[in-house]
Design a protein around this motif. Sequence first.
Motif, short mmCIF file in Angstrom:
data_model
loop_
_atom_site.label_atom_id
_atom_site.label_comp_id
_atom_site.label_asym_id
_atom_site.label_seq_id
_atom_site.Cartn_x
_atom_site.Cartn_y
_atom_site.Cartn_z
N LEU A 1 117.54 80.65 146.88
CA LEU A 1 116.22 80.59 146.57
C LEU A 1 116.02 81.59 145.10
N ALA A 2 116.55 82.70 145.25
CA ALA A 2 116.43 83.78 144.16
C ALA A 2 116.86 83.13 142.86
N MET A 3 118.11 82.33 142.83
CA MET A 3 118.63 81.71 141.79
C MET A 3 117.70 80.51 141.34
N THR A 4 116.83 79.88 142.23
CA THR A 4 116.19 79.02 141.82
C THR A 4 114.84 79.44 141.03
N LEU A 5 114.51 80.49 141.33
CA LEU A 5 113.36 81.31 140.65
C LEU A 5 113.90 81.80 139.21
N LEU A 6 115.13 82.40 139.23
CA LEU A 6 115.63 83.18 138.25
C LEU A 6 116.04 82.21 137.06
N PRO B 1 115.38 79.24 135.70
CA PRO B 1 114.42 78.81 134.69
C PRO B 1 114.13 80.02 133.84
N VAL B 2 113.87 81.07 134.02
CA VAL B 2 113.40 82.24 133.23
C VAL B 2 114.77 82.63 132.26
N GLY B 3 115.65 82.84 132.79
CA GLY B 3 117.01 82.81 132.14
C GLY B 3 117.12 81.93 130.93
N ALA B 4 117.12 80.84 131.46
CA ALA B 4 117.11 79.31 130.63
C ALA B 4 116.29 79.62 129.48
N SER B 5 115.07 80.01 129.86
CA SER B 5 114.05 79.93 128.92
C SER B 5 114.14 81.02 127.64
N LEU B 6 114.70 82.10 128.28
CA LEU B 6 114.82 83.33 127.40
C LEU B 6 115.86 82.93 126.16
N ALA C 1 111.25 75.68 142.15
CA ALA C 1 111.65 75.47 140.96
C ALA C 1 110.72 75.02 139.69
N LEU C 2 109.76 74.09 140.28
CA LEU C 2 108.67 73.63 139.34
C LEU C 2 107.59 74.72 139.24
N LEU C 3 107.29 75.60 139.90
CA LEU C 3 106.51 76.93 139.76
C LEU C 3 107.27 77.67 138.52
N ALA C 4 108.53 77.86 138.84
CA ALA C 4 109.53 78.86 137.99
C ALA C 4 109.51 78.26 136.64
N SER C 5 109.70 76.89 136.52
CA SER C 5 109.89 76.31 135.19
C SER C 5 108.47 76.40 134.27
N ILE C 6 107.56 75.99 134.87
CA ILE C 6 106.07 75.93 134.54
C ILE C 6 106.07 77.48 134.04
N LEU C 7 106.26 78.27 134.60
CA LEU C 7 105.82 79.80 134.24
C LEU C 7 106.82 80.14 133.16
N SER C 8 108.04 79.75 132.91
CA SER C 8 109.15 80.06 132.22
C SER C 8 108.84 79.24 130.67
N VAL D 1 113.78 69.51 131.63
CA VAL D 1 115.09 69.64 131.42
C VAL D 1 115.69 70.37 132.65
N MET D 2 115.21 71.44 133.28
CA MET D 2 115.39 72.41 134.21
C MET D 2 115.67 71.29 135.64
N LEU D 3 114.65 70.35 135.84
CA LEU D 3 114.84 69.46 137.10
C LEU D 3 116.07 68.64 136.74
N GLY D 4 116.58 68.38 135.79
CA GLY D 4 117.96 67.58 135.55
C GLY D 4 119.00 68.36 136.15
#
Length: 250
Positions: A25-30, A32-37, A122-129, A59-62
């Motif tokens: 769960l932690a990795m699911t949230l983190l 997208p943040v790391g990938a976007s940065l 994952a959706l929430l984290a990806s949108i914010l990221s 892209v993250m969903l894939g």
Amino acid sequence: MYSLTASIRNETSKLALKKKTIFFLAMTLLLPVGASLLIANFQSSMGIGAVASREFPIVMLGLFTAVFLPLFVFMGAADQFSGEMADRTMKNVLTRPISRFKVFASKQISLGIYIATFLAAALLASILSSFLLKGSSGFGASMLEWIKAYGAAFLPLLTLSIAAVLLAQFFKSSSGALTTSILLYLTAKLGAIFFPQLAVYSPTSYTDWHVMWLGSPMATDKIFSVFMFLLACSILFFTVGFYLFDKKEL
């Protein structure tokens, strides 16, 4: 009588307390943040815009559906069945006034609950990221596409989880079930590359089913045929899996 709802609640709680679940769960949230940065820094230094913010959640969903969430599904199935057989806690579960079918179904449903939860996270984290990337205007029009795609990703992952539960019935240790699940999954993925004519018969080939839901008009006939195939596989895997679980001697 111990109800199915109570059993689902119990199995869901057991999964929630596992370190593996918390880690995923932690990795699911983190992730997208790391990938976007990383993408933002790369695109800034190179002066290009290969991935726009509106494309980032897809892209993250894939990535999530091809690698990350299948791994969680395999771990969850292995722990809930082979793992409990190995540490003999399955006997304690079956001493409750509940049928084997309810035990089997509650474990499978709890996996489905976590798949849905992880997809929502994952959706929430990806949108914010995605706000860290360029092209963040027009999110309203893209939001429906994202929700459709993440919602569509649920069925292939659920089918994978049911197949993993079936496979777990053949093992008495979680490590054996997990390793075999991963190897078979990789073999099926690679096999689809070398033998594309056979890929249509493999549930592992549809982890990117969400792509069909994007754009307009949708390939309605193709979506329906894949839906029916995954549904049929799920029913078959569930039936055989329960048969093997019901015949087990503990």
